[in-house]
Write a protein that holds these residues in place. Structure first.
Motif, PDB file in Angstrom:
ATOM      1  N   GLY A   1     -69.368 -21.073  15.848  1.00 32.16           N
ATOM      2  CA  GLY A   1     -69.735 -21.355  14.469  1.00 32.16           C
ATOM      3  C   GLY A   1     -68.566 -21.015  13.571  1.00 32.16           C
ATOM      4  N   ASP A   2     -68.620 -21.512  12.351  1.00 33.07           N
ATOM      5  CA  ASP A   2     -67.563 -21.253  11.378  1.00 33.07           C
ATOM      6  C   ASP A   2     -68.087 -20.314  10.302  1.00 33.07           C
ATOM      7  OD1 ASP A   2     -65.700 -23.020  12.583  1.00 33.07           O
ATOM      8  OD2 ASP A   2     -66.773 -24.706  11.691  1.00 33.07           O
ATOM      9  N   LYS A   3     -67.363 -19.233  10.068  1.00 28.94           N
ATOM     10  CA  LYS A   3     -67.720 -18.310   8.997  1.00 28.94           C
ATOM     11  C   LYS A   3     -67.033 -18.801   7.724  1.00 28.94           C
ATOM     12  CE  LYS A   3     -67.751 -13.526   7.495  1.00 28.94           C
ATOM     13  NZ  LYS A   3     -67.324 -12.161   7.770  1.00 28.94           N
ATOM     14  N   ILE A   4     -67.846 -19.041   6.689  1.00 29.76           N
ATOM     15  CA  ILE A   4     -67.302 -19.542   5.436  1.00 29.76           C
ATOM     16  C   ILE A   4     -67.789 -18.683   4.275  1.00 29.76           C
ATOM     17  CG2 ILE A   4     -67.176 -21.906   6.308  1.00 29.76           C
ATOM     18  CD1 ILE A   4     -69.591 -22.506   4.392  1.00 29.76           C
ATOM     19  N   SER A   5     -67.154 -18.850   3.149  1.00 26.91           N
ATOM     20  CA  SER A   5     -67.586 -18.234   1.906  1.00 26.91           C
ATOM     21  C   SER A   5     -67.604 -19.337   0.849  1.00 26.91           C
ATOM     22  CB  SER A   5     -66.631 -17.113   1.507  1.00 26.91           C
ATOM     23  OG  SER A   5     -67.070 -16.491   0.325  1.00 26.91           O
ATOM     24  N   ASP A   6     -68.783 -19.550   0.240  1.00 30.00           N
ATOM     25  CA  ASP A   6     -68.904 -20.588  -0.774  1.00 30.00           C
ATOM     26  C   ASP A   6     -69.854 -20.099  -1.864  1.00 30.00           C
ATOM     27  OD1 ASP A   6     -71.446 -20.856   0.355  1.00 30.00           O
ATOM     28  OD2 ASP A   6     -71.048 -22.806   1.258  1.00 30.00           O
ATOM     29  N   ASP A   7     -70.421 -21.005  -2.633  1.00 30.28           N
ATOM     30  CA  ASP A   7     -71.319 -20.628  -3.719  1.00 30.28           C
ATOM     31  C   ASP A   7     -72.561 -19.884  -3.227  1.00 30.28           C
ATOM     32  OD1 ASP A   7     -69.585 -21.796  -5.514  1.00 30.28           O
ATOM     33  OD2 ASP A   7     -70.722 -23.672  -5.664  1.00 30.28           O
ATOM     34  N   PHE A   8     -72.895 -20.028  -1.952  1.00 29.80           N
ATOM     35  CA  PHE A   8     -74.036 -19.330  -1.362  1.00 29.80           C
ATOM     36  C   PHE A   8     -73.651 -17.960  -0.801  1.00 29.80           C
ATOM     37  CE2 PHE A   8     -75.135 -23.860  -0.911  1.00 29.80           C
ATOM     38  CZ  PHE A   8     -76.310 -23.873  -1.648  1.00 29.80           C
ATOM     39  N   GLY A   9     -72.379 -17.593  -0.856  1.00 32.09           N
ATOM     40  CA  GLY A   9     -71.898 -16.334  -0.292  1.00 32.09           C
ATOM     41  C   GLY A   9     -71.321 -16.543   1.100  1.00 32.09           C
ATOM     42  N   ASN A  10     -71.139 -15.448   1.810  1.00 27.11           N
ATOM     43  CA  ASN A  10     -70.644 -15.518   3.186  1.00 27.11           C
ATOM     44  C   ASN A  10     -71.771 -15.983   4.087  1.00 27.11           C
ATOM     45  OD1 ASN A  10     -68.247 -14.441   2.300  1.00 27.11           O
ATOM     46  ND2 ASN A  10     -68.715 -12.373   2.982  1.00 27.11           N
ATOM     47  N   ARG A  11     -71.446 -16.918   4.987  1.00 26.92           N
ATOM     48  CA  ARG A  11     -72.454 -17.417   5.910  1.00 26.92           C
ATOM     49  C   ARG A  11     -71.784 -18.171   7.052  1.00 26.92           C
ATOM     50  NH1 ARG A  11     -74.142 -22.858   4.583  1.00 26.92           N
ATOM     51  NH2 ARG A  11     -72.836 -23.653   2.905  1.00 26.92           N
ATOM     52  N   MET A  12     -72.597 -18.496   8.046  1.00 28.31           N
ATOM     53  CA  MET A  12     -72.124 -19.257   9.191  1.00 28.31           C
ATOM     54  C   MET A  12     -72.586 -20.703   9.064  1.00 28.31           C
ATOM     55  SD  MET A  12     -70.398 -17.223  11.127  1.00 28.31           S
ATOM     56  CE  MET A  12     -70.290 -18.127  12.667  1.00 28.31           C
ATOM     57  N   THR A  13     -71.717 -21.630   9.457  1.00 30.53           N
ATOM     58  CA  THR A  13     -72.062 -23.046   9.486  1.00 30.53           C
ATOM     59  C   THR A  13     -71.673 -23.614  10.850  1.00 30.53           C
ATOM     60  OG1 THR A  13     -69.933 -23.780   8.618  1.00 30.53           O
ATOM     61  CG2 THR A  13     -71.661 -23.312   6.998  1.00 30.53           C
ATOM     62  N   ASP A  14     -72.127 -24.821  11.093  1.00 30.65           N
ATOM     63  CA  ASP A  14     -71.761 -25.560  12.304  1.00 30.65           C
ATOM     64  C   ASP A  14     -71.996 -24.743  13.575  1.00 30.65           C
ATOM     65  OD1 ASP A  14     -70.966 -27.775  10.738  1.00 30.65           O
ATOM     66  OD2 ASP A  14     -69.007 -26.853  10.411  1.00 30.65           O
ATOM     67  N   LEU A  15     -73.157 -24.095  13.650  1.00 30.17           N
ATOM     68  CA  LEU A  15     -73.501 -23.338  14.855  1.00 30.17           C
ATOM     69  C   LEU A  15     -73.751 -24.310  16.003  1.00 30.17           C
ATOM     70  CD1 LEU A  15     -75.924 -20.765  13.223  1.00 30.17           C
ATOM     71  CD2 LEU A  15     -73.610 -20.318  14.083  1.00 30.17           C
ATOM     72  N   ALA A  16     -73.183 -24.003  17.159  1.00 25.05           N
ATOM     73  CA  ALA A  16     -73.327 -24.877  18.332  1.00 25.05           C
ATOM     74  C   ALA A  16     -73.473 -24.028  19.584  1.00 25.05           C
ATOM     75  CB  ALA A  16     -72.113 -25.792  18.455  1.00 25.05           C
ATOM     76  N   VAL A  17     -74.392 -24.421  20.435  1.00 26.18           N
ATOM     77  CA  VAL A  17     -74.644 -23.745  21.712  1.00 26.18           C
ATOM     78  C   VAL A  17     -74.326 -24.742  22.822  1.00 26.18           C
ATOM     79  CG1 VAL A  17     -76.369 -22.598  23.145  1.00 26.18           C
ATOM     80  CG2 VAL A  17     -76.486 -22.386  20.640  1.00 26.18           C
ATOM     81  N   THR A  18     -73.458 -24.339  23.732  1.00 25.95           N
ATOM     82  CA  THR A  18     -73.052 -25.205  24.838  1.00 25.95           C
ATOM     83  C   THR A  18     -73.356 -24.520  26.164  1.00 25.95           C
ATOM     84  OG1 THR A  18     -71.270 -26.106  23.469  1.00 25.95           O
ATOM     85  CG2 THR A  18     -71.125 -26.474  25.853  1.00 25.95           C
ATOM     86  N   PHE A  19     -74.094 -25.218  27.003  1.00 22.94           N
ATOM     87  CA  PHE A  19     -74.432 -24.709  28.334  1.00 22.94           C
ATOM     88  C   PHE A  19     -73.502 -25.316  29.368  1.00 22.94           C
ATOM     89  CE2 PHE A  19     -78.256 -23.452  26.302  1.00 22.94           C
ATOM     90  CZ  PHE A  19     -78.836 -22.479  27.101  1.00 22.94           C
ATOM     91  N   SER A  20     -72.990 -24.504  30.261  1.00 21.10           N
ATOM     92  CA  SER A  20     -72.240 -24.949  31.424  1.00 21.10           C
ATOM     93  C   SER A  20     -72.916 -24.306  32.635  1.00 21.10           C
ATOM     94  CB  SER A  20     -70.776 -24.524  31.323  1.00 21.10           C
ATOM     95  OG  SER A  20     -70.077 -24.927  32.482  1.00 21.10           O
ATOM     96  N   VAL A  21     -73.736 -25.081  33.313  1.00 21.01           N
ATOM     97  CA  VAL A  21     -74.549 -24.553  34.415  1.00 21.01           C
ATOM     98  C   VAL A  21     -74.381 -25.464  35.618  1.00 21.01           C
ATOM     99  CG1 VAL A  21     -76.866 -23.843  35.129  1.00 21.01           C
ATOM    100  CG2 VAL A  21     -76.229 -23.696  32.710  1.00 21.01           C
ATOM    101  N   THR A  22     -74.132 -24.864  36.756  1.00 22.10           N
ATOM    102  CA  THR A  22     -74.079 -25.627  38.001  1.00 22.10           C
ATOM    103  C   THR A  22     -75.033 -24.996  39.003  1.00 22.10           C
ATOM    104  OG1 THR A  22     -72.197 -24.346  38.827  1.00 22.10           O
ATOM    105  CG2 THR A  22     -71.695 -26.396  37.669  1.00 22.10           C
ATOM    106  N   PHE A  23     -75.604 -25.839  39.827  1.00 24.01           N
ATOM    107  CA  PHE A  23     -76.536 -25.398  40.851  1.00 24.01           C
ATOM    108  C   PHE A  23     -76.021 -25.852  42.209  1.00 24.01           C
ATOM    109  CE2 PHE A  23     -79.058 -25.818  36.983  1.00 24.01           C
ATOM    110  CZ  PHE A  23     -79.668 -24.569  36.940  1.00 24.01           C
TER     111      PHE A  23
END
Length: 146
Positions: free
Chosen positions: A80-102
């Motif tokens: 995710g990207d930590k940004i500071s804008d009119d809403f204050g400090n926050r995280m944007t563009d959160l992404a979860v990626t799985f790499s799983v093999t069986f």
């Protein structure tokens, strides 16, 4: 709110920029500001948030797929990207990626088939952490008099 639904952790300051979170079962995790004063290696609160997002859905997916096959590899990356804008400090563009093999074979094939659905169900319904973030839940902050 029922007694069964409430979750609680206590945060104690252990030094300059260093803290320990303790759960009701006695488990602890140390974290800090990520500055040189805390050794620079402790997880920051934002990194703990990312770990909670990934850990929550990883646990759901592990239960669903692990019934069929033990994974040869199971890695979850959360960014995710930590940004500071009119809403204050926050995280944007959160992404979860799985790499799983069986492993090869029928049980591995079944686990591979279930994997995408398990990830989707965790994200859409089961993972309390990411569901709370996506829906948006107010946080109340108070200061008590000692």
């Amino acid at each position: 709110m029922s007694e069964d639904s409430q979750r609680l952790v206590t945060i104690e300051r252990t030094g300059a920029g260093r803290f320990t979170a303790t759960n009701v079962r006695g488990g602890t995790i140390g974290f800090g500001t990520g500055s040189d004063s805390d050794g620079g290696t402790d997880f920051t609160p934002v990194e703990l948030l990312l770990a909670a997002i990934g850990g929550c859905t990883a646990a759901d997916v592990d239960v669903a797929t692990g019934r069929h096959a033990e994974p040869a590899e199971f890695t979850v990356t959360v960014t995710g990207d930590k940004i500071s804008d009119d809403f204050g400090n926050r995280m944007t563009d959160l992404a979860v990626t799985f790499s799983v093999t069986f492993p090869d074979g029928a049980s591995g094939d079944r686990a591979r088939t279930i994997l995408p659905r398990a990830v989707a169900v965790s994200h859409d319904r089961l993972c309390t952490v990411s569901r709370t973030i996506e829906i948006g839940t107010p946080v109340t902050v108070t200061v008590t008099d000692d």
